[in-house]
Write an enzyme that holds these catalytic residues in place. Structure first.
Site, PDB file in Angstrom:
ATOM      1  N   CYS A 112       0.939  -1.467   0.384  1.00 52.55           N
ATOM      2  CA  CYS A 112      -0.188   0.015   0.023  1.00 52.55           C
ATOM      3  C   CYS A 112       0.818   1.686   0.224  1.00 52.55           C
ATOM      4  O   CYS A 112       0.254   1.995  -0.021  1.00 52.55           O
ATOM      5  CB  CYS A 112      -0.760  -0.195   1.431  1.00 52.55           C
ATOM      6  SG  CYS A 112      -1.874  -1.155   1.239  1.00 52.55           S
ATOM      7  N   HIS A 249      -2.928   6.921   2.272  1.00 52.91           N
ATOM      8  CA  HIS A 249      -3.932   5.083   1.551  1.00 52.91           C
ATOM      9  C   HIS A 249      -5.015   5.052   3.237  1.00 52.91           C
ATOM     10  O   HIS A 249      -5.293   5.433   3.987  1.00 52.91           O
ATOM     11  CB  HIS A 249      -2.740   4.549   2.338  1.00 52.91           C
ATOM     12  CG  HIS A 249      -3.501   3.270   1.994  1.00 52.91           C
ATOM     13  ND1 HIS A 249      -3.878   2.666   1.054  1.00 52.91           N
ATOM     14  CD2 HIS A 249      -3.320   1.596   2.864  1.00 52.91           C
ATOM     15  CE1 HIS A 249      -4.421   1.361   1.108  1.00 52.91           C
ATOM     16  NE2 HIS A 249      -3.916   0.755   2.246  1.00 52.91           N
ATOM     17  N   ASN A 279     -10.196  -0.608  -0.178  1.00 50.03           N
ATOM     18  CA  ASN A 279      -8.896  -0.894   0.277  1.00 50.03           C
ATOM     19  C   ASN A 279      -8.306  -1.013  -1.121  1.00 50.03           C
ATOM     20  O   ASN A 279      -8.582  -2.679  -1.160  1.00 50.03           O
ATOM     21  CB  ASN A 279      -8.215  -1.315   1.397  1.00 50.03           C
ATOM     22  CG  ASN A 279      -6.467  -1.107   1.206  1.00 50.03           C
ATOM     23  OD1 ASN A 279      -5.901  -0.689   0.278  1.00 50.03           O
ATOM     24  ND2 ASN A 279      -6.345  -1.273   2.859  1.00 50.03           N
TER      25      ASN A 279
END
Length: 324
Positions: A112, A249, A279
């Site tokens: 990520c 993020h 996500n």
């Protein structure tokens, strides 16, 4: 001196929309359970598009918007943990699809944090003076890595891609940078393990799907990411008041809430879209950036200071303060 600047942004997500209620029909969960813990309401899931297909859509948009010819692109970096294959790289497929015959291309694997790591590397490539134009794309099809029987992780992830076009500039736009890895904590978040399979090998069974210690990752994000952002601002003499927007993020709304308090930046400066995309790992920050430009929040005129911060498996975390 030569510097880099973000001149174009773009994003693309698959058409298939999966809501929390859709997930509740196939596993023991509910919209209320998911949304209250994560801030996620829906996500896009690919039906037949691979990671390279998503990245190619973004690359095509960047070319069209810029007016550049494909052979003017010097490099393509794709940040991903869900490539089509181990080889060729996803970036190589993008290079072929857009006919960027002069570009070298490779993938970046930093989970990520991948887009932030790749953007930092691309900045150095252009600053070297050897390259003028480059694409940095975050693209993921995490749906193929998810254990769809594990409600703790299956509800979190989505598919998508976002990216930027970097061009050479006489003015400095990447104002501050910090990148970190702590491999000692790598088992907190893993996926895609492969087993040794030769006739001479004896090994454990690989873990192919995403496995996460949710509490460890939550605590890591709040503690380590907050600390690194505060250190970055102090070392660069950039204050919280100088920051126009924070693009972190998009893992969990509660993480953003707590980081905002830790670094004492108004919560309204933290843009978010995890409620619509979940996500998307390396794609989350560039998708968020592209949407912010579409909405007019970020102008791409070089007058705003934007904090970009990624964190995830590795463990990895990194932040850039960029004038956009």
């Amino acid at each position: 001196m030569i510097f880099s600047k973000i001149s174009q942004v773009a994003h693309y997500v698959p058409q298939q929309l999966v809501t929390n209620n859709d997930l509740a029909s196939i596993m023991d969960t509910s919209h209320e359970w998911i949304f209250s813990r994560t801030g996620i309401a829906e996500r896009h899931i690919s039906r037949d598009e691979m990671t390279s297909d998503l990245a190619i859509q973004v690359a095509d948009q960047l070319l069209t918007q810029s007016g550049l010819k494909a052979d003017a692109i010097d490099f393509i970096i794709v940040a991903t943990i869900s490539p089509d294959a181990t080889m060729p790289s996803t970036a190589a497929k993008v290079q072929a699809a857009i006919a960027a015959t002069s570009a070298f291309a490779f993938d970046m694997t930093a989970a990520c944090s991948g887009f932030v790591f790749a953007l930092a590397m691309a900045d150095k490539l252009i600053a070297s003076g050897a390259y003028q134009n480059g694409m940095v794309i975050g693209a993921e099809t995490l749906s193929k890595l998810v254990n769809w029987q594990d409600r703790a992780t299956a509800v979190l992830f989505g598919d998508g891609a976002g990216g930027v076009l970097l061009e050479a500039s006489k003015d400095k736009h990447v104002l501050a940078e910090t990148l970190h890895t702590d491999g000692a904590r790598c088992q907190s978040l893993i996926s895609g393990e492969t087993s040794l399979s030769s006739p001479y090998s004896i090994g454990k069974k690989a873990i192919a799907t995403i496995q996460m210690d949710g509490r460890a990752i939550f605590d890591f994000a709040i503690r380590d990411v907050s600390k690194s952002i505060l250190t970055l601002m102090a070392q660069s003499d950039i204050t919280k008041d100088d920051i126009d927007y924070c693009l972190l993020h998009q893992a969990n709304r509660r993480i953003l809430d707590k980081i905002a308090r830790k670094i004492d930046v108004p919560r309204e400066k933290f843009l978010e879209n995890m409620m619509r995309y979940g996500n998307t790992s390396a794609a989350s920050i560039p998708i968020l950036l592209s949407e912010a430009v579409q909405k007019g929040q970020i102008r791409l005129d070089g007058t705003q200071k934007i904090l970009l911060s990624g964190f995830g498996g590795g463990l990895t975390w990194g932040s850039l303060i960029v004038r956009i």
